[in-house]
Design an enzyme around this catalytic site. Structure first.
Site, PDB file in Angstrom:
ATOM      1  N   LYS A 191       0.884  -1.186   0.000  1.00 12.14           N
ATOM      2  CA  LYS A 191       0.000   0.000   0.000  1.00 12.14           C
ATOM      3  C   LYS A 191       0.911   1.222   0.000  1.00 12.14           C
ATOM      4  O   LYS A 191       1.465   1.594   1.030  1.00 12.14           O
ATOM      5  CB  LYS A 191      -0.869  -0.023   1.271  1.00 12.14           C
ATOM      6  CG  LYS A 191      -2.235   0.624   1.130  1.00 12.14           C
ATOM      7  CD  LYS A 191      -2.241   2.097   0.754  1.00 12.14           C
ATOM      8  CE  LYS A 191      -1.963   3.010   1.930  1.00 12.14           C
ATOM      9  NZ  LYS A 191      -1.766   4.414   1.494  1.00 12.14           N
ATOM     10  N   GLU A 266       9.595   1.463  10.889  1.00 16.46           N
ATOM     11  CA  GLU A 266      10.662   2.448  10.638  1.00 16.46           C
ATOM     12  C   GLU A 266      10.005   3.815  10.642  1.00 16.46           C
ATOM     13  O   GLU A 266       9.273   4.162   9.713  1.00 16.46           O
ATOM     14  CB  GLU A 266      11.346   2.182   9.295  1.00 16.46           C
ATOM     15  CG  GLU A 266      12.208   0.938   9.344  1.00 16.46           C
ATOM     16  CD  GLU A 266      13.049   0.724   8.088  1.00 16.46           C
ATOM     17  OE1 GLU A 266      13.684  -0.304   7.996  1.00 16.46           O
ATOM     18  OE2 GLU A 266      13.034   1.611   7.211  1.00 16.46           O
ATOM     19  N   CYS A 300      14.067  10.495   6.650  1.00 15.06           N
ATOM     20  CA  CYS A 300      13.983  10.072   8.052  1.00 15.06           C
ATOM     21  C   CYS A 300      15.311  10.253   8.775  1.00 15.06           C
ATOM     22  O   CYS A 300      15.352  10.553   9.957  1.00 15.06           O
ATOM     23  CB  CYS A 300      13.541   8.629   8.131  1.00 15.06           C
ATOM     24  SG  CYS A 300      14.622   7.506   7.236  1.00 15.06           S
ATOM     25  N   GLU A 399       9.489  16.651  14.564  1.00 11.51           N
ATOM     26  CA  GLU A 399       9.996  16.372  13.217  1.00 11.51           C
ATOM     27  C   GLU A 399       9.287  17.300  12.233  1.00 11.51           C
ATOM     28  O   GLU A 399       8.076  17.208  12.045  1.00 11.51           O
ATOM     29  CB  GLU A 399       9.722  14.905  12.859  1.00 11.51           C
ATOM     30  CG  GLU A 399      10.378  14.494  11.566  1.00 11.51           C
ATOM     31  CD  GLU A 399      10.030  13.071  11.140  1.00 11.51           C
ATOM     32  OE1 GLU A 399       8.847  12.681  11.241  1.00 11.51           O
ATOM     33  OE2 GLU A 399      10.941  12.359  10.677  1.00 11.51           O
TER      34      GLU A 399
HETATM   35  P1  NAD Z   1       2.441   8.428   7.363  1.00 11.94           P
HETATM   36  O1  NAD Z   1       2.623   7.671   8.613  1.00 11.94           O
HETATM   37  O2  NAD Z   1       1.445   9.505   7.315  1.00 11.94           O
HETATM   38  O3  NAD Z   1       2.046   7.444   6.163  1.00 11.94           O
HETATM   39  C1  NAD Z   1       2.846   6.341   5.802  1.00 11.94           C
HETATM   40  C2  NAD Z   1       1.973   5.303   5.145  1.00 11.94           C
HETATM   41  O4  NAD Z   1       1.051   4.797   6.106  1.00 11.94           O
HETATM   42  C3  NAD Z   1       1.148   5.811   3.982  1.00 11.94           C
HETATM   43  O5  NAD Z   1       1.090   4.826   2.968  1.00 11.94           O
HETATM   44  C4  NAD Z   1      -0.226   5.990   4.601  1.00 11.94           C
HETATM   45  O6  NAD Z   1      -1.284   5.906   3.675  1.00 11.94           O
HETATM   46  C5  NAD Z   1      -0.269   4.833   5.575  1.00 11.94           C
HETATM   47  N1  NAD Z   1      -1.190   4.969   6.700  1.00 11.94           N
HETATM   48  C6  NAD Z   1      -1.615   6.095   7.312  1.00 11.94           C
HETATM   49  N2  NAD Z   1      -2.454   5.787   8.327  1.00 11.94           N
HETATM   50  C7  NAD Z   1      -2.549   4.438   8.370  1.00 11.94           C
HETATM   51  C8  NAD Z   1      -3.255   3.515   9.191  1.00 11.94           C
HETATM   52  N3  NAD Z   1      -4.032   3.918  10.196  1.00 11.94           N
HETATM   53  N4  NAD Z   1      -3.108   2.197   8.943  1.00 11.94           N
HETATM   54  C9  NAD Z   1      -2.320   1.752   7.947  1.00 11.94           C
HETATM   55  N5  NAD Z   1      -1.639   2.578   7.121  1.00 11.94           N
HETATM   56  C10 NAD Z   1      -1.742   3.907   7.343  1.00 11.94           C
HETATM   57  O7  NAD Z   1       3.897   8.937   6.955  1.00 11.94           O
HETATM   58  P2  NAD Z   1       4.275   9.910   5.753  1.00 11.94           P
HETATM   59  O8  NAD Z   1       3.850  11.291   6.122  1.00 11.94           O
HETATM   60  O9  NAD Z   1       3.813   9.303   4.481  1.00 11.94           O
HETATM   61  O10 NAD Z   1       5.873   9.818   5.760  1.00 11.94           O
HETATM   62  C11 NAD Z   1       6.722  10.630   6.486  1.00 11.94           C
HETATM   63  C12 NAD Z   1       7.197   9.931   7.740  1.00 11.94           C
HETATM   64  O11 NAD Z   1       7.881   8.725   7.407  1.00 11.94           O
HETATM   65  C13 NAD Z   1       8.185  10.740   8.557  1.00 11.94           C
HETATM   66  O12 NAD Z   1       7.853  10.678   9.907  1.00 11.94           O
HETATM   67  C14 NAD Z   1       9.518  10.030   8.299  1.00 11.94           C
HETATM   68  O13 NAD Z   1      10.495  10.200   9.302  1.00 11.94           O
HETATM   69  C15 NAD Z   1       9.072   8.623   8.173  1.00 11.94           C
HETATM   70  N6  NAD Z   1      10.090   7.814   7.489  1.00 11.94           N
HETATM   71  C16 NAD Z   1      10.832   6.936   8.235  1.00 11.94           C
HETATM   72  C17 NAD Z   1      11.827   6.174   7.620  1.00 11.94           C
HETATM   73  C18 NAD Z   1      12.682   5.226   8.424  1.00 11.94           C
HETATM   74  O14 NAD Z   1      13.364   4.405   7.814  1.00 11.94           O
HETATM   75  N7  NAD Z   1      12.704   5.295   9.739  1.00 11.94           N
HETATM   76  C19 NAD Z   1      12.060   6.333   6.244  1.00 11.94           C
HETATM   77  C20 NAD Z   1      11.292   7.248   5.529  1.00 11.94           C
HETATM   78  C21 NAD Z   1      10.298   7.982   6.165  1.00 11.94           C
END
Ligand code: NAD
Length: 505
Positions: A191, A266, A300, A399
């Site tokens: 997804k 992550e 991240c 963040e």
């Molecule tokens: P997000 O958590 O809003 O969304 C990530 C994914 O989760 C999307 O596909 C979204 O549709 C899905 N999602 C949202 N709510 C959900 C739920 N209730 N159940 C299942 N899936 C759900 O994150 P974002 O804004 O897309 O990405 C940015 C974040 O990602 C930042 O916090 C960044 O630090 C983090 N990130 C972490 C790493 C790592 O390796 N630690 C790498 C890249 C990004």
């Protein structure tokens, strides 16, 4: 024709297919319109216009994808590691062959600059090759001999897994999860983030054309709270590999609890880069600027907190400020661009809100601090440096996930370590010093899953990648990935000499 014009022409040709009809799902080896009638607009970071429409997956769509992954599991898991290795190398070849196409679509979909995305497909291919080569040995376990029994362990694919990815570098991050899952023998339902859905479908198509059997990889598009949530709750899915925000990570855990899903998270970070007065300041300067202003700061592992020893603080911050003021903000397809537009208007508003918060909290806005008015309606922000901040300010604790750096002074090693760890997050830390003892003391004292000493984030695929505290649970990379995507099974064989207890004799 300039390089930008030429790239725009190529991108326009690639988008013809996405504009022709709404992007649906990819289930059991083919495009699938799904049963949902709801459509999402996928908007361009460059001008806010609609790039294309995407189907917003519902319960039937998620169920169809999970069922396809479940049906494909026995045959894929039964292949030898060598057979899976051969298929995954073909995937890597195909990604390399289409790397320009992937980069152009990724840039237009996310706003990331081409200078960084042009390598993203190659890194994706490398992820496939790396895990492909380890597939034959992934099942191999331990020999644990005892006096009258021989124990040995094997690892077997856990089952169909959900891969849920964010929007910052979607193609590369998807391969980082999907490649080890497939090498392990799992099947996948992916997804992708609703703000950047395009390269996920391209990847699924590439994999299928390269010989990954139907149903082994499936894509469901849609919003996280609906399609993502349903996927994490589906009984056929055995584990969820998630990359995203910390608060979403905690939802993923609770949504998966009733079906006892294994989770790998992550999550976010507020990573410090700590510069001591004895550091090689030229190299530190390059690394500090690179690690927050590359990838639009939407990374991240970005070092978004700059901790500088007070004795060199003013001089070092001036040098950083000079660099930040000269960063090239522009169209993501312009090869000269260093910072592109942010992904979405909601994210732009979030980043802009921190400019107000910084002022209210009393930080100095040394460079930037506003939207780039000349590039409206594009979602461009000025690369920004906050100086004279304290570690208690919101700009030092939350963040921001944009090209925004918060600089704080510290007096000595003890204070640097205290500030480093005074955060809910624990993904990475970067330490700059020429004193080996201090480097070791800091590295061991830091509460973070990864520490780089005298280096920017330098990736090494066998090494563990992941965070502590609110930055995550679990590690990826090398064998760590297989521990997540596989079950360890112990097999105990008797020599036939031990006494079996007798009851009712
Ligand atoms: P997000 O958590 O809003 O969304 C990530 C994914 O989760 C999307 O596909 C979204 O549709 C899905 N999602 C949202 N709510 C959900 C739920 N209730 N159940 C299942 N899936 C759900 O994150 P974002 O804004 O897309 O990405 C940015 C974040 O990602 C930042 O916090 C960044 O630090 C983090 N990130 C972490 C790493 C790592 O390796 N630690 C790498 C890249 C990004």
């Amino acid at each position: 024709m300039s390089a930008l014009e030429s790239n725009l022409a190529k991108a326009a040709a690639l988008f013809t297919r996405f504009r022709a009809q709404p992007l649906g799902h990819f289930i059991a080896g083919r495009a699938d319109r799904g049963s949902s009638r709801d459509l999402l607009d996928n908007l361009s970071p460059v001008d806010g216009q609609r790039l294309n429409q995407v189907v917003s997956g519902n319960e039937q769509d998620v169920h169809a994808a999970a069922t396809a992954a479940e049906a494909a599991l026995p045959a894929w898991r039964a292949l030898t590691g060598e057979q899976r290795r051969a298929v995954l190398h073909k995937v890597a070849d195909a990604i390399e062959a289409r790397r320009e196409e992937i980069a152009l679509v990724e840039c237009m979909d996310t706003g990331q600059a081409l200078r960084f995305m042009s390598g993203a497909a190659l890194r994706g291919a490398e992820n496939f090759r790396f895990f492909a080569d380890r597939a034959p040995q992934a099942c191999n376990g331990l020999a644990l001999p005892a006096a009258e029994h021989m124990n040995y362990t094997v690892r077997q694919a856990i089952g169909p897994v959900a891969v849920i990815t964010p929007w910052n570098t979607p193609f590369m991050l998807s391969t980082w999860k999907i490649a080890p899952a497939l090498a392990a023998g799992c099947t996948v339902v992916h997804k992708p983030a609703e703000w950047s859905p395009l390269t996920a479908t391209m990847l699924a198509e590439i994999m299928t054309e390269a010989g990954v059997p139907p149903g082994v990889v499936n894509v469901v598009n849609g919003v996280g709270e609906r399609a993502g949530k349903l996927l994490t709750e589906h009984p056929a899915i055995r584990a969820t590999a998630f990359i995203g925000e910390s608060k979403t990570g905690s939802l993923i855990m609770s949504q998966g609890a009733p079906t006892l899903k294994r989770v790998h998270l992550e999550l976010g970070g507020k990573n410090p880069v700590i510069v001591f007065e004895d550091a090689d300041l030229e190299r530190a300067l390059d690394a500090v600027v690179f690690m927050i202003y590359s990838l639009n700061g939407e990374r991240c592992t970005s070092s978004s907190r700059l901790l500088v020893q007070r004795s060199i603080y003013d001089r070092f911050i001036e040098r950083v400020a000079e660099r930040v003021a000269k960063l090239k903000v522009g169209h993501p397809l312009d090869p000269a661009t260093e910072i592109g537009p942010l992904i979405h208007a909601r994210h732009l508003d979030k980043v802009l809100s921190y400019f107000r918060i910084a002022r209210e909290d009393g930080a100095e806005i040394k460079v930037g601090g506003d939207r780039v008015a000349a590039l409206k309606p594009g979602l461009y922000v000025q690369p920004t440096l906050f100086s004279h901040a304290s570690n208690t300010m919101r700009v030092a604790r939350e963040e921001i996930f944009g090209p925004v750096l918060t600089a704080i002074a510290f007096d000595d090693e003890a204070e640097a370590l205290k500030m480093t760890n005074d955060t809910p997050y624990g993904l990475t830390a970067y330490v700059w010093t020429s004193d080996t003892g201090r480097a070791l003391r800091m590295a061991h004292g830091v509460e973070a899953g990864m520490v780089w000493v005298n280096s920017e984030n330098n990736r090494h695929l066998p090494s563990p990648f992941g965070g502590m505290k609110a930055s995550g649970i679990g590690r990826d990379g090398g064998d760590y990935s297989f521990d997540f995507y596989m079950e360890t099974k112990n097999i105990c064989l008797a020599f036939g000499t031990h006494r079996v207890p007798r009851l009712g004799a």
